[in-house]
Design an enzyme around this catalytic site. Structure first.
Site, PDB file in Angstrom:
ATOM      1  N   HIS A 285       2.732   1.862  -3.291  1.00 48.39           N
ATOM      2  CA  HIS A 285       1.770   2.383  -4.265  1.00 48.39           C
ATOM      3  C   HIS A 285       1.553   3.883  -4.057  1.00 48.39           C
ATOM      4  O   HIS A 285       1.495   4.657  -5.030  1.00 48.39           O
ATOM      5  CB  HIS A 285       0.449   1.625  -4.134  1.00 48.39           C
TER       6      HIS A 285
ATOM      7  N   HIS B 172      -5.870  -8.482 -16.194  1.00 47.32           N
ATOM      8  CA  HIS B 172      -7.145  -7.993 -16.726  1.00 47.32           C
ATOM      9  C   HIS B 172      -7.227  -6.471 -16.585  1.00 47.32           C
ATOM     10  O   HIS B 172      -7.701  -5.777 -17.496  1.00 47.32           O
ATOM     11  CB  HIS B 172      -8.290  -8.664 -15.968  1.00 47.32           C
TER      12      HIS B 172
ATOM     13  N   GLU C 277       0.823  -1.204   0.000  1.00 53.39           N
ATOM     14  CA  GLU C 277       0.000   0.000   0.000  1.00 53.39           C
ATOM     15  C   GLU C 277       0.859   1.256   0.000  1.00 53.39           C
ATOM     16  O   GLU C 277       0.590   2.213  -0.746  1.00 53.39           O
ATOM     17  CB  GLU C 277      -0.924  -0.013   1.219  1.00 53.39           C
TER      18      GLU C 277
ATOM     19  N   HIS D 277     -21.741  -6.724 -15.856  1.00 53.60           N
ATOM     20  CA  HIS D 277     -20.388  -6.650 -16.406  1.00 53.60           C
ATOM     21  C   HIS D 277     -20.242  -7.594 -17.605  1.00 53.60           C
ATOM     22  O   HIS D 277     -19.643  -7.234 -18.628  1.00 53.60           O
ATOM     23  CB  HIS D 277     -19.390  -7.015 -15.310  1.00 53.60           C
TER      24      HIS D 277
ATOM     25  N   HIS E  59     -11.844   5.801  -7.788  1.00 51.69           N
ATOM     26  CA  HIS E  59     -10.381   5.793  -7.770  1.00 51.69           C
ATOM     27  C   HIS E  59      -9.827   5.086  -9.005  1.00 51.69           C
ATOM     28  O   HIS E  59      -8.852   5.542  -9.615  1.00 51.69           O
ATOM     29  CB  HIS E  59      -9.905   5.110  -6.495  1.00 51.69           C
TER      30      HIS E  59
END
Length: 393
Positions: free
Chosen positions: A95, A370, A92, A312, A203
């Site tokens: 990032h 993906h 985290e 989706h 986000h």
């Protein structure tokens, strides 16, 4: 000189034929590469359930890096919120640091693009200073003052962007800086609002939008046009492609934020062994829910998650058909056949990865790829939009 003349002079670059800055395109390409890394690594952080591994922001347990043992925790109440898991905390915080470096690059681009504007550099620096002041205010618990600084800084950038043209990329650079500041706020709210789905989805969309803007700026600054006949028609097809891919990215973010990736089990193309399983679309697509709820692991029932998953999948069919049609159009257009081949291959690979997520039980590497595939589709489509030109200007 009259006020009208001054405003007219400010509305256009001083020397539109001259390059913005000889290394602008190199910095822009560096930002594109770093933005892609931030997106892919951010997906890895999210999918490895490390999104709440640092309960405070922008520090991690009160440290600029992250603690390696409990004794190094500097935040007095962080351990009460979440026990330290070092193998997740470093993901985290790394990032966050990568995103901060990206923000610095975008600030440099905005300063370089604005330096020919009247008071351009001063406006960008003033906005950046206000936003920077908001960070220590937030860390001291002065949240209202911090948000006020951020809103004021963003307002300065917005007014400048609206006043400037885009001949020298000053408008695009300033809007991208605005976007990445808002993206940082979304990153903060992701933690403080405990993975609230609408914030998590926002986000993701903010990261993809930043990547798309940087891609457009890098290609425009590089000056590598693709000249074809029928530019208006092809541009409309490409805008449509960006739109459908953007909708599918939003739906994918909603799937991830609500932990609905395996709502159908490992069944494909059926869902929980049925072609028409029980669904609850109304509950599944409530965007705003209560404050204070911990959304880690999801809070929806099975029917709601199935509805999200099927939405989706349904949109994936639309995107698949649209992009393959566009790929064939590109292949038949002189000068764009290679782009058409790449688009077709990327589309097939993205569909394969999406199916693989389901039938293989959401392996981390497939799910991360993906997300990367969606970013690469955006890169190709936005890059073509930036480069298309008629045979003669």
């Amino acid at each position: 000189m009259s006020n009208e003349s001054l405003q007219a002079a400010d509305a256009r670059p001083a020397a539109p034929k001259a390059p913005i800055y000889r290394h602008y395109h190199r910095i822009a390409w560096l930002a594109v590469a770093l933005a892609l890394c931030v997106i892919v690594f951010g997906a890895f952080v999210r999918l490895s359930h490390a999104g709440l591994s640092c309960p405070d922001w922008p520090t991690c347990y009160g440290r600029a890096t992250w603690p390696s043992v409990t004794a190094e925790v500097n935040h007095p109440t962080a351990l009460d919120v979440r026990p330290l898991e070092v193998h997740k905390a470093w993901r985290e915080q790394v990032h966050r640091h990568a995103a901060a470096v990206l923000g610095t690059l975008v600030l440099i681009l905005a300063l370089l693009a604005a330096r020919r504007r009247r008071f351009g550099v001063a406006q960008v620096l003033a906005a950046a200073a206000l936003i920077a002041v908001g960070i220590p205010l937030y860390m001291r618990g002065m949240h209202e003052a911090a948000i006020a600084c951020a809103v004021l800084g963003e307002s300065i950038l917005l007014l400048a962007a609206l006043r400037w043209s885009n001949d020298d990329l000053s408008r695009a650079s300033t809007l991208t800086l605005m976007l990445i500041v808002f993206q940082a706020l979304l990153g903060m709210w992701t933690v403080t609002l405990l993975l609230k789905p609408v914030v998590v989805m926002g986000h993701l969309l903010g990261g993809m939008s930043t990547f798309a803007m940087l891609t457009w700026m890098a290609w425009r600054a590089t000056g590598s046009p693709v000249r074809i006949a029928g530019v208006p028609v092809m541009r409309r097809w490409l805008i449509g492609a960006v739109a459908v891919v953007g909708i599918q990215i939003a739906l994918g973010g909603w799937v991830s934020a609500n932990y609905a990736a395996l709502a159908c089990g490992n069944d494909f193309p059926t869902c929980v062994g049925q072609w028409l399983p029980p669904t609850d679309f109304r509950e599944g697509f409530v965007l705003w829910r209560g404050i204070g709820v911990d959304y880690e692991g999801g809070v929806l029932d099975g029917a709601s998650r199935i509805a999200i998953q099927l939405a989706h999948r349904g949109m994936a069919v639309v995107v698949f058909l649209y992009l393959l049609t566009l790929a064939f159009k590109l292949i038949r257009t002189p000068g764009l056949w290679l782009a058409g081949v790449v688009l077709g291959l990327l589309t097939l690979a993205q569909v394969g990865l999406g199916i693989g997520n389901v039938v293989m039980g959401l392996p981390l590497w497939v799910a991360t790829l993906h997300n990367a595939g969606a970013a690469l589709l955006l890169f190709l489509l936005v890059g073509l939009l930036a480069r298309l030109r008629p045979p003669t200007d």
